[in-house]
Enzyme design. Structure first.
Site, PDB file in Angstrom:
ATOM      1  N   THR A 108      41.120  45.221  34.932  1.00  0.00           N
ATOM      2  CA  THR A 108      41.817  44.089  35.526  1.00  0.00           C
ATOM      3  C   THR A 108      41.008  43.561  36.688  1.00  0.00           C
ATOM      4  O   THR A 108      40.529  44.332  37.505  1.00  0.00           O
ATOM      5  CB  THR A 108      43.191  44.537  36.077  1.00  0.00           C
ATOM      6  OG1 THR A 108      43.761  45.497  35.211  1.00  0.00           O
ATOM      7  CG2 THR A 108      44.130  43.356  36.209  1.00  0.00           C
ATOM      8  N   ALA A 111      41.951  39.027  40.533  1.00  0.00           N
ATOM      9  CA  ALA A 111      42.640  37.741  40.462  1.00  0.00           C
ATOM     10  C   ALA A 111      43.749  37.718  39.433  1.00  0.00           C
ATOM     11  O   ALA A 111      44.542  36.792  39.406  1.00  0.00           O
ATOM     12  CB  ALA A 111      41.637  36.623  40.137  1.00  0.00           C
ATOM     13  N   CYS A 112      43.840  38.727  38.572  1.00  0.00           N
ATOM     14  CA  CYS A 112      44.792  38.652  37.458  1.00  0.00           C
ATOM     15  C   CYS A 112      45.430  39.994  37.216  1.00  0.00           C
ATOM     16  O   CYS A 112      44.741  40.970  36.979  1.00  0.00           O
ATOM     17  CB  CYS A 112      44.095  38.177  36.185  1.00  0.00           C
ATOM     18  SG  CYS A 112      45.204  38.068  34.773  1.00  0.00           S
ATOM     19  N   GLY A 113      46.752  40.029  37.279  1.00  0.00           N
ATOM     20  CA  GLY A 113      47.470  41.268  37.023  1.00  0.00           C
ATOM     21  C   GLY A 113      47.988  41.383  35.615  1.00  0.00           C
ATOM     22  O   GLY A 113      48.484  42.427  35.229  1.00  0.00           O
ATOM     23  N   CYS A 115      46.177  39.756  32.825  1.00  0.00           N
ATOM     24  CA  CYS A 115      45.117  39.506  31.854  1.00  0.00           C
ATOM     25  C   CYS A 115      44.875  40.759  31.020  1.00  0.00           C
ATOM     26  O   CYS A 115      44.793  41.858  31.549  1.00  0.00           O
ATOM     27  CB  CYS A 115      43.822  39.129  32.573  1.00  0.00           C
ATOM     28  SG  CYS A 115      43.951  37.667  33.613  1.00  0.00           S
TER      29      CYS A 115
END
Length: 271
Positions: A108, A111-113, A115
């Protein structure tokens, strides 16, 4: 500030003046989270409050719902090229083992939890503590003061200008806890993980304030912890508003000065 910040040489240009000097940067390093010795995920984070981050991540994924669900939590051995422990691997032992790795073993970014989740079904919110029935109210004046309180407490941001923040407040504006991180979702995980470790979940009668936009995943995490009011200094996404409406969360955006937009749950805001 230890591993939280790092110094790097830069060339600074201001008009016609060129100079060389060191600059302070926010550190970004991987953290591997293991459950029962099995790798669950790797997230890019700013070192510090790692156990809070793990607590909050597991809460948001509905792996745990209380601090009693965790038997042990420890750093594993992991060394750099000089043989020093990197403190970049944390292993959790649950009191009641549950399957947690299916479809969730992936890297991960900060910036993205969400994705990389295996299916859209895994993006549904976890609502065991959904805050719809929470009777808390907060004045618009108290909400308006929270972003300044949050900003004033961002010690690492002052040094680097490169971190997001999340703060947990009482309805009258008292800051209970603040965490900073290169990732928005990490900052939220850290502050909600602190609350879990303190035995405060579900977080009834509280306000979660974030320093950026209110994405779907931040609303999801606040719902998982039972937070009734989520405030952001920037905009929410459409999905964030939809999830907040369904869960009964009061969602406030564009909190700047004495202005704000209340997207859901306006009945909790006293003007």
């Amino acid at each position: 500030m230890g591993r939280v910040t790092a110094r790097r040489p830069i060339v600074r240009i201001r008009g016609d003046v060129v100079s060389r000097r060191p600059d302070s940067l926010a550190v970004e390093e991987p953290l591997e989270i293991r459950v029962g010795g099995e790798s669950l995920t790797v997230t890019m984070r700013t070192p510090g409050h790692d156990f809070d981050l793990v607590h909050g991540f597991l809460l948001g994924e509905a792996v745990v719902g209380a601090r009693e669900d965790i038997a042990t939590l420890r750093y594993c051995d992991g060394v750099d090229e000089d043989g020093r422990n990197t403190f970049n691997v944390v292993d959790v032992t649950l009191r009641v083992p549950v399957p947690v790795t299916s479809g969730r073993n992936f890297p991960t970014t900060s910036a993205c939890g969400v994705c990389g989740k295996a299916s859209l079904d895994q993006v549904r919110m976890h609502d065991r503590f959904a805050p719809g029935a929470d009777p808390v109210s907060v004045t618009a004046a108290a909400l308006a003061g929270m972003p300044d309180t949050l900003r004033a407490a961002q010690r690492v941001f002052d040094a680097t200008g490169g971190l997001h923040a999340a703060g947990l407040f009482t309805p009258d504006g008292e800051l209970l806890a603040l965490r900073e991180d290169v990732g928005r979702h990490n900052a939220v995980d850290k502050v909600l993980g602190w609350a879990l470790a303190e035995g405060l979940v579900p977080l009834r009668g509280t306000v979660l304030m974030v320093s950026g936009r209110a994405s779907f995943e931040l609303v999801q995490k606040s719902v998982a912890a039972g937070v009734p009011v989520l405030g952001a200094v920037s905009a929410p996404s459409s999905l964030a508003v939809d999830v907040a409406e369904t869960a009964g969360t009061t969602l406030v955006g564009f909190l700047r000065g004495d202005t704000m937009n209340v997207y859901t749950g306006s009945g909790r805001i006293d003007t």
